[in-house]
Write an enzyme that holds these catalytic residues in place. Sequence first.
Site, PDB file in Angstrom:
ATOM      1  N   HIS A  61     -13.307 -38.576-170.747  1.00  0.00           N
ATOM      2  CA  HIS A  61     -11.955 -38.313-170.408  1.00  0.00           C
ATOM      3  C   HIS A  61     -11.345 -40.008-170.907  1.00  0.00           C
ATOM      4  O   HIS A  61     -11.394 -40.938-169.820  1.00  0.00           O
ATOM      5  CB  HIS A  61     -11.391 -38.154-169.008  1.00  0.00           C
ATOM      6  CG  HIS A  61     -11.906 -36.864-168.762  1.00  0.00           C
ATOM      7  ND1 HIS A  61     -13.107 -36.290-168.239  1.00  0.00           N
ATOM      8  CD2 HIS A  61     -10.979 -35.650-168.486  1.00  0.00           C
ATOM      9  CE1 HIS A  61     -13.113 -35.175-167.937  1.00  0.00           C
ATOM     10  NE2 HIS A  61     -11.876 -34.629-168.154  1.00  0.00           N
ATOM     11  N   HIS A  99     -10.623 -14.998-137.630  1.00  0.00           N
ATOM     12  CA  HIS A  99     -11.418 -16.188-136.800  1.00  0.00           C
ATOM     13  C   HIS A  99     -12.572 -15.833-136.688  1.00  0.00           C
ATOM     14  O   HIS A  99     -13.395 -16.725-136.239  1.00  0.00           O
ATOM     15  CB  HIS A  99     -10.503 -16.289-135.453  1.00  0.00           C
ATOM     16  CG  HIS A  99      -9.122 -16.696-135.730  1.00  0.00           C
ATOM     17  ND1 HIS A  99      -8.077 -16.549-136.637  1.00  0.00           N
ATOM     18  CD2 HIS A  99      -8.585 -17.899-135.247  1.00  0.00           C
ATOM     19  CE1 HIS A  99      -6.967 -17.058-136.539  1.00  0.00           C
ATOM     20  NE2 HIS A  99      -7.382 -18.112-135.506  1.00  0.00           N
ATOM     21  N   HIS A 146      -6.747 -36.540-172.918  1.00  0.00           N
ATOM     22  CA  HIS A 146      -7.113 -36.526-171.611  1.00  0.00           C
ATOM     23  C   HIS A 146      -8.565 -36.245-171.360  1.00  0.00           C
ATOM     24  O   HIS A 146      -9.248 -36.924-170.626  1.00  0.00           O
ATOM     25  CB  HIS A 146      -6.387 -35.379-170.826  1.00  0.00           C
ATOM     26  CG  HIS A 146      -6.297 -35.329-169.607  1.00  0.00           C
ATOM     27  ND1 HIS A 146      -7.407 -34.518-168.936  1.00  0.00           N
ATOM     28  CD2 HIS A 146      -5.617 -35.703-168.562  1.00  0.00           C
ATOM     29  CE1 HIS A 146      -7.447 -34.693-167.907  1.00  0.00           C
ATOM     30  NE2 HIS A 146      -6.240 -35.230-167.537  1.00  0.00           N
ATOM     31  N   GLU A 202      -7.636 -29.546-141.568  1.00  0.00           N
ATOM     32  CA  GLU A 202      -9.161 -29.624-141.776  1.00  0.00           C
ATOM     33  C   GLU A 202      -9.575 -30.304-143.017  1.00  0.00           C
ATOM     34  O   GLU A 202     -10.702 -30.794-142.728  1.00  0.00           O
ATOM     35  CB  GLU A 202      -9.741 -28.128-141.744  1.00  0.00           C
ATOM     36  CG  GLU A 202      -9.170 -27.344-140.444  1.00  0.00           C
ATOM     37  CD  GLU A 202      -8.026 -26.533-140.603  1.00  0.00           C
ATOM     38  OE1 GLU A 202      -7.599 -25.804-139.305  1.00  0.00           O
ATOM     39  OE2 GLU A 202      -7.036 -26.750-141.474  1.00  0.00           O
TER      40      GLU A 202
END
Length: 667
Positions: A26, A475, A261, A413
Amino acid sequence: MPSRKHLADAIRVLSMDAVQKANSGHPGAPMGMADIAEVLWNDFLKHNPTNPNWADRDRFVLSNGHGSMLIYSLLHLSGYDLPMDELKQFRQLHSKTPGHPERGYTVGVETTTGPLGQGIANGVGMALAEKILAAQFNREGHTVVDHNTYVFLGDGCMMEGVSHEACSLAGTLGLGKLIAFYDDNGISIDGHVEGWFTDDTAKRFEAYGWHVIRAVDGHDAAAIKTAIEAAKAETAKPTLIITKTIIGFGSPNKQASHDCHGSPLGLEEVALVRKTLGWEYEPFVIPADVYAAWDAKAKGAAAEKSWGEKFAAYKAAHPELAAEFERRVIKGELPADFAAKAEAFIQESQAKGEKIASRKASQNSIALFAQLLPELLGGSADLAGSNLTLVKASKGVEAADASGNYIYYGVREFGMSAIMNGISAHGGFIAYGATFLMFQQYAANAVRMSALMKLQNIFVYTHDSIGQGEDGPTHQPIEVLGTLRLTPNMDTWRTADAAETAVSWKAAIERRTGPTSLVFSRQNLDTFARTPEQVANIAKGGYVLVDSVGEPDAILIATGSEVGVTVKAAEALKAKGKNVRVVSMPSTSVYDRQDAAYKESVLPSNVSARVAVETAAADYWYKYVGFDGRVVGMTTFGESAPGPALLEYFGFTVDNIVSTVEELLED
């Protein structure tokens, strides 16, 4: 003396030449951010190329890690041990210039970046570590912790959700020594970003509580310098400097487009860049005057020497604090008496025989270790009351008082785990962070990066099975244990009682070569009598908990909350005349590292009748029971019902385990 532009052009040509030689990479970001990097590294960055691990160095993070030739060029030019031959081997096997910057491969690279957004989150962790260490160690007239964290990031990092999580918390905690440079070039892989990214980034960061400097010309050295000075002057808030740059700057046909890019420019365009920039040297040739202007070794050595003098004065005034700083930050060692005290706690946990949830046993372990280890830095993603990570010695880290040892991460998280990576990469702490095991999947890539970087993090996961019941399959983490166990360099423990839990915590704290996942139950668990030898063998990851008389007819293997029902099943089988052994295997990876003789003593190869019992995906266990063995495990998602009802419904009962063993022995 070469001009600033000429110094920046050295980055541009090294980057495009290395990418061209590799035919991969890149070039656009390094060419576009070269002017910003030149000002930062030559005028502001405090570092010593001859001692890359100096404790009070500034940290630099390239969050847009696909532009890795930018940092490799900077390290090479400023005097790090990264010779030109390594730049010529960009992206080649075993080179020190891999496709994305990797901690441990390349001297001077602070953290592995590439998965976008995580580098800025790591930077938040580094700046947070600096702030906490400063609050814990600096004293009036003696400032021994005083460095900045600088992060480069692009549009991709801004779009990734983890940047929102981490940067929001950075503003709340007032990380005034965090300075981020947003490469606002308007280009991503698919083209011009206005079709999919029209956020008002400045307002977004102001809403987080950041100091924002807008629309800085990323190719104007004077404007860049002024912006950095303003950022350093703001000490109560992190700063975002929004720099307008041209991706692939200097490429007459490909700059300002996605064409530069993620692909080499091509030989013809490379030649045109040289002509456009006025760079008259062959590929990988840097003139002596450019090297001399970039060389940071003398300045870095002087800066470190000055800090050493400050630390000597600090040591004379505060010898105990200085000794702790040397132990924690410079050497990264545990207290000399840690192992003995931890072992005494393990024996105490065994002797008590409390029938408690392993998450509660974990809290008891934290309570002790927090007293022994001031470097233990905890936290939870808004579930402290469920994860049981808070203890009496916990003190929250706040913007106004960062001297604590506990971070309230909020419902973040992924951000928590990536911030922990930054804390651990910075040094001076043993970081632990908690959530429900199911929500590890939100954080999975940061947890993977921790293992990839060999960072010592302790990931605490509770509510580990269908046994938690009524919350239902959303869960109940059926598949997550397998993912953790299959992650290279990750040690995963799922413990059966308080003694195993204490051992797992000790192992995680003593492990300096990678992360550990500690997996705990919500429900109370049985406790087990053990001989001293059995207690010692817990640390081997798998051991004989209940043995047969002579050679076993069958071996039962279990972990965590299923060890209790498996022991009961073994008792029922023995009453029927079956000679069975029960193996508790809290950590498969630790067990796998034991020598062949020990593993043969636990799972003798001539006993092929084996049954594994665990409320998780069944397939993993065929590694230990063989294709002819049986697994009492999960092959579906869970259900919503009280825990005991679910355990019975899915077959985690004495009767089902007994019948499974009997059928196996009859085959």
